[in-house]
Enzyme design. Structure first.
Site, short mmCIF file in Angstrom:
data_model
loop_
_atom_site.label_atom_id
_atom_site.label_comp_id
_atom_site.label_asym_id
_atom_site.label_seq_id
_atom_site.Cartn_x
_atom_site.Cartn_y
_atom_site.Cartn_z
N GLU A 501 0.62 -1.24 0.28
CA GLU A 501 -0.03 0.19 0.05
C GLU A 501 1.07 1.50 -0.01
O GLU A 501 0.23 2.20 0.86
CB GLU A 501 -1.06 0.21 1.08
CG GLU A 501 -2.00 -0.71 1.26
CD GLU A 501 -3.00 -1.11 1.97
OE1 GLU A 501 -3.09 -0.58 2.70
OE2 GLU A 501 -3.78 -1.83 1.66
C1 LIG Z 1 3.61 -9.34 0.99
C2 LIG Z 1 3.28 -8.59 -0.55
C3 LIG Z 1 2.17 -8.02 -0.93
C4 LIG Z 1 1.55 -7.42 -1.65
N1 LIG Z 1 -0.57 -7.47 -2.10
C5 LIG Z 1 -0.43 -7.01 -3.39
C6 LIG Z 1 -1.49 -6.68 -4.15
O1 LIG Z 1 -2.54 -7.71 -2.85
N2 LIG Z 1 -2.11 -6.52 -4.63
C7 LIG Z 1 -1.02 -5.47 -5.64
O2 LIG Z 1 -1.74 -5.22 -6.20
N3 LIG Z 1 -0.31 -5.35 -4.69
C8 LIG Z 1 0.14 -6.68 -3.85
N4 LIG Z 1 1.63 -6.14 -3.61
C9 LIG Z 1 2.71 -5.59 -4.31
C10 LIG Z 1 2.99 -3.40 -3.08
O3 LIG Z 1 1.95 -2.59 -3.15
C11 LIG Z 1 3.98 -3.42 -4.05
O4 LIG Z 1 5.39 -4.19 -3.43
C12 LIG Z 1 4.62 -1.38 -3.41
O5 LIG Z 1 3.85 -0.72 -4.22
C13 LIG Z 1 5.85 -1.23 -4.46
O6 LIG Z 1 6.40 -2.07 -5.23
P1 LIG Z 1 7.72 -2.87 -5.78
O7 LIG Z 1 7.70 -3.74 -4.93
O8 LIG Z 1 7.89 -3.10 -7.01
O9 LIG Z 1 8.73 -1.98 -4.54
P2 LIG Z 1 9.25 -0.61 -6.01
O10 LIG Z 1 8.71 -0.20 -6.45
O11 LIG Z 1 10.58 -1.78 -6.81
O12 LIG Z 1 10.01 0.59 -5.34
C14 LIG Z 1 11.24 -0.25 -4.36
C15 LIG Z 1 11.78 1.30 -3.63
O13 LIG Z 1 11.84 2.44 -4.56
C16 LIG Z 1 11.04 3.28 -3.51
N5 LIG Z 1 10.57 4.14 -4.21
C17 LIG Z 1 10.03 3.62 -5.53
N6 LIG Z 1 9.70 5.27 -5.97
C18 LIG Z 1 9.65 5.62 -5.04
C19 LIG Z 1 10.18 7.37 -5.61
N7 LIG Z 1 9.39 8.15 -6.48
N8 LIG Z 1 10.46 8.39 -3.98
C20 LIG Z 1 11.15 7.37 -3.49
N9 LIG Z 1 10.76 6.31 -2.83
C21 LIG Z 1 10.76 5.45 -3.99
C22 LIG Z 1 9.86 2.66 -3.16
O14 LIG Z 1 9.91 3.40 -1.07
C23 LIG Z 1 10.92 1.26 -2.80
O15 LIG Z 1 11.60 1.28 -0.86
C24 LIG Z 1 2.14 -6.28 -2.64
C25 LIG Z 1 3.22 -6.65 -2.25
C26 LIG Z 1 3.31 -7.98 -1.29
C27 LIG Z 1 5.83 -7.67 -0.84
#
Ligand SMILES: Cc1cc2nc3c(=O)[nH]c(=O)nc-3n(C[C@H](O)[C@H](O)[C@H](O)COP(=O)(O)OP(=O)(O)OC[C@H]3O[C@@H](n4cnc5c(N)ncnc54)[C@H](O)[C@@H]3O)c2cc1C
Length: 812
Positions: A501
């Site tokens: 989220e």
């Molecule tokens: C256990 C789990 C359950 C989940 N359940 C769902 C679900 O039910 N449905 C669904 O749709 N998704 C789900 N997700 C996805 C989740 O919402 C994403 O993991 C999350 O949005 C982050 O995306 P990412 O993991 O690809 O990280 P990335 O987008 O690759 O980000 C990596 C890091 O960079 C930081 N970052 C990225 N952009 C910026 C910026 N502009 N400024 C500062 N920092 C930045 C992020 O904060 C993070 O620390 C789930 C994820 C997990 C791990």
């Protein structure tokens, strides 16, 4: 001497007028009267008096709206238009989601405490309380962490059955559709309790009760969709998930490439206009066992079958997983917390148009729907789950630190361990306050978007700190995995809530202040709208009015910040007396400083503030700390202001206000415009940084509350699963803690005898035997000591395994 008096008057009167937010006309009259008196009776030469009158007339002329509009505002508005940040439709949607609550007061620089204090204390309905005392207790009793996380990598079938039968997945669905119809407060308390027991269960329950099909249907679904889906979701016949994230797109969710094209196709034997979908999603909670996917995708209509728009944008639809082309079933393995989570793909899946939540008219409204629901939902599921885990860690660590002895003393008595324990207790008090008060506000009709982001970030980060401290306090006991380890899975689960989220780095840097600045500021949003008004003359009139009120507000914040910093906020009016009065006053002070520095940042950086993530993050921190400290004060009041809990209130407020001070300092050190930074420092820290972090002595007082069976300790974990029953470590630790108090006088006698050389044995069982033999303790007392020692050994013990039990795939 006379000159000094006039100098003081000419400084103090304008500052006083600004401090009290006196309107322009009254200020003009007061300053005019002062100048008149000075002109008649004051010393100083005629040239000085003429100069002062010229300055005054310039100021007084601002009362003429026509003059100032033409001479000042008309010139400024063009500069302002150029400074405005560009804003995409998705950013606009995010900005419009939710409402403004206590966050708006903190932005005002002069919070009206009555608004917060008149919120009623948290109150569950009898049905909600019965659910917590009945099915939730029963569920917690049934959950076996080791079985779930190590043996089955899933919850056993009877738990799934129980969850569905008892409608754990339908807490937010109204009773009229067969759900439980619980308030935000009740949902939060259920999740907190379950989470204090088992992270897999709380993560599983969290999803259907947060952003997902049920929530979206309730707010945007057509009547037919609600009638069809909600009763099925409530009964557990349908299991939902919500799929947004994809392999290339995580945080930047609006960049999804999953798409649907409006097309004619065959559905249930008939040709209809529908959507042909292709997607590739990952990380989707409940996807492996879902029966219906809430899907976010971009909708295109190249043949204009439903209107004259080609590209509708993000759209949300409900896709039954039995639709041909849907692929689910494979699982990810989220950090040893094996809730159902996995990828899903769809190849040329054809669904009718009414699969769109809300029907075809909601095509392209998906992002708005998501951010609107997330605006509130963010403050419920993840912060509550984080709170439950943190409560369990604090409650267990307090007891453990009393029961575990090293160097002849309970480890909690060592100041180093005590420092960690006090921090844990202060942080969990902050988390509880934030969660309870905010969800109570939601249950009373508020939709606080910025506080939701604050809660999501800070509760999950504080739970990370608490988990780290709990691991340290427990030492090896928390590291050796096995049924006896009640801490490690809790520790492992922390990054989950941190990541979902809106991953936390992004939440801190872009969301908290990024959204808060424009939406909560008393003038900026309206000024932007006025500046963008296509009717330029009408926009100019509105802008002029807002601009001058804004200038008055900024001057007032400078005056308030300066005066309250000089006086250490002693004279600012707050609606409470007694020991906590000073914290209210300091929040008032820093609220003015925050409002001032916010204006300075927006004025000097304009649209560039969006890219200055660290400035934005620190401003967000200041807002968050002030918000959390306010929650602590309100929570203390809601609890009936128990005097014994004052050390916790003091620790939490001092910690948060100290961090506020340090982040304000950090802001000024890094403020791009150095001249403005100097002026800000004068207005915010004219006496330097005077606020102190919690003292060591205060920390020690908190430790005593936590490592002894006190009412404060119980209040700290109120809402966690602490029932004393064989499988519950929290209950067993508490039982042993109570016993520790009972055996204390007996242990004392053995200890004294040993010091006097009467008892020679080094080990505890030997000492007890010897004490009994020498009549230092009675046989009954000796048995009590032995039973206690066994209990402690059992609770501080760890598991060991035959290699064959541990290694899953032994080498051939
Ligand atoms: C256990 C789990 C359950 C989940 N359940 C769902 C679900 O039910 N449905 C669904 O749709 N998704 C789900 N997700 C996805 C989740 O919402 C994403 O993991 C999350 O949005 C982050 O995306 P990412 O993991 O690809 O990280 P990335 O987008 O690759 O980000 C990596 C890091 O960079 C930081 N970052 C990225 N952009 C910026 C910026 N502009 N400024 C500062 N920092 C930045 C992020 O904060 C993070 O620390 C789930 C994820 C997990 C791990």
């Amino acid at each position: 001497m006379e000159t000094i008096v006039w100098l003081v008057l000419f400084l103090a009167v304008p500052i006083g007028l600004a401090y009290r937010r006196t309107d322009l006309l009254t200020s003009t009259l007061v300053l005019g009267a002062l100048l008149l008196i000075y002109s008649v009776v004051g010393g100083g030469g005629a040239p000085l008096k003429v100069l002062l009158w010229i300055v005054f007339l310039g100021f007084a002329s601002l009362n003429s709206q026509i003059w100032r509009r033409e001479q000042v505002t008309r010139r400024f508005i063009d500069v302002y238009r150029r400074m405005l940040p560009s804003m995409s439709r998705t950013e606009q949607d995010a900005l419009e989601a939710g409402g403004i609550w206590w966050d708006g007061e903190l932005f005002s620089g002069m919070p009206d405490w009555r608004k917060l204090l008149r919120l009623p204390p948290p109150q569950l309905t009898p049905e909600e309380q019965a659910f917590l005392d009945g099915p939730v207790e029963e569920l917690c009793r049934m959950l076996d962490d080791w079985q779930i996380t190590h043996e089955l990598l899933d919850m056993p079938p009877e738990i799934w059955q129980f969850l569905k039968e008892q409608k754990f997945f339908a807490m937010i669905i109204p009773q009229s559709y067969g759900g439980l119809g619980f308030s935000a407060l009740a949902c939060s308390m259920v999740l907190t309790k379950v989470s204090s027991r088992n992270a897999t269960a709380s993560s599983t329950i969290g999803v259907p009760n947060s952003l997902g099909p049920a929530e979206l249907l309730l707010h945007y679904g057509t009547d037919e969709q609600k009638q069809y889906w909600l009763p099925r979701l409530a009964s557990g016949d349908e299991v939902p998930c919500f799929a947004l994230t994809s392999p290339r797109v995580g945080s930047d969710a609006t960049a999804i490439v999953d798409h649907g094209v409006v097309a004619k196709g065959i559905y249930e034997g008939r040709e209809v206009i529908g959507i042909r979908l292709n997607w590739d999603k990952r990380y989707i909670t409940l996807a492996p066992i879902a029966t219906v996917l809430g899907l976010a995708f971009k909708l295109y209509d190249p043949d204009h079958l439903i209107g004259d728009v080609d590209d509708y944008g993000i759209t949300a639809a409900l896709i039954p997983v039995k639709s041909p082309g849907v692929e689910i079933g494979r699982r990810h393995f989220p950090i040893n917390i094996p809730f159902q989570n996995g990828p899903t793909r769809g190849r040329d899946v054809f669904v009718p148009l009414d699969a769109i939540i809300g029907g075809a008219k909601m095509a392209g409204q998906g992002w708005r729907m998501l951010v609107q629901q997330l605006a509130v939902g963010r403050s419920i599921v993840l912060p509550s789950n984080a709170l439950g885990a943190a409560m369990a860690a604090v409650y267990a660590s307090g007891a453990y630190a009393r029961l575990r002895r090293q160097f002849g003393l309970p480890i909690g008595k060592f100041h180093g361990v005590g420092e960690a324990l006090a921090r844990m207790a202060g942080n969990v008090y902050t988390m509880t306050a934030a969660s309870r008060v905010t969800v109570t506000a939601i249950a009373n009709g508020e939709k606080p978007a910025v506080p939701s982001a604050i809660l999501k970030y800070h509760n999950t980060e504080l739970s990370r700190l608490i988990a780290n401290d709990a691991m340290d306090v427990h030492g090896g006991k928390a590291i050796m995995l096995g049924p006896k380890n009640y801490m490690a899975r809790n520790y492992e689960s922390v990054p989950i809530a941190i990541t979902v989220e809106g991953a936390n780095i992004l939440t801190r840097n872009l969301i908290i202040f990024g959204q808060g600045a424009i939406r909560c500021h008393p003038f900026v949003r309206a000024e932007m709208d006025a500046a963008k008004d296509p009717d330029r003359e009408q926009g100019l009139v509105a802008f002029d009015r807002l601009l001058f009120r804004h200038i008055g507000y900024a001057l007032s914040n400078a005056a308030r910040s300066f005066v309250q910093a000089l006086t250490l906020a002693r004279f600012t009016d707050v609606p409470v007396d007694g020991a906590i009065r000073r914290y209210y006053q300091h929040i008032n002070r820093y609220s003015a400083s925050f409002a001032l520095i916010t204006d300075a940042a927006m004025l000097t950086l304009g649209g560039a503030l969006k890219r200055r993530e660290l400035i934005s993050a620190r401003l967000g921190d200041v807002l968050s700390y002030l918000y959390l400290a306010s929650m602590v004060l309100k929570h203390y009041q809601d609890q009936g202001s128990p005097a014994e809990d004052l050390p916790l209130v003091e620790w939490a407020c001092r910690n948060l206000l100290y961090k506020t001070q340090e982040q304000l300092h950090g802001l000024m050190r890094n403020f791009p415009n150095r001249w403005v930074a100097v002026l800000l420092r004068i207005a915010i820290f004219p006496r330097g940084r005077t606020y102190s972090a919690p003292s060591d002595e205060l920390g020690q007082a908190i430790v005593e509350l936590l490592i002894n069976p006190t009412p404060t300790r119980e209040r700290l974990a109120a809402g966690a699963y602490t029932t004393a029953e064989p499988g519950n470590p929290l209950g067993l630790l508490q039982q042993a803690l109570v016993l520790a108090e009972e055996v204390k006088p007996i242990e004392r006698r053995v200890f004294d005898a040993r010091r006097a050389g009467e008892i020679k044995h080094d080990d505890t069982p030997g000492q007890i035997d010897e004490a009994e033999a020498k009549g230092i303790v009675t046989a009954e007392e000796a048995e009590t000591l032995r039973a206690f020692d066994r209990k402690v050994l059992e609770l501080t013990g760890v598991d060991d395994f035959a290699v064959s039990d541990l290694v899953r795939n032994p080498p051939a």
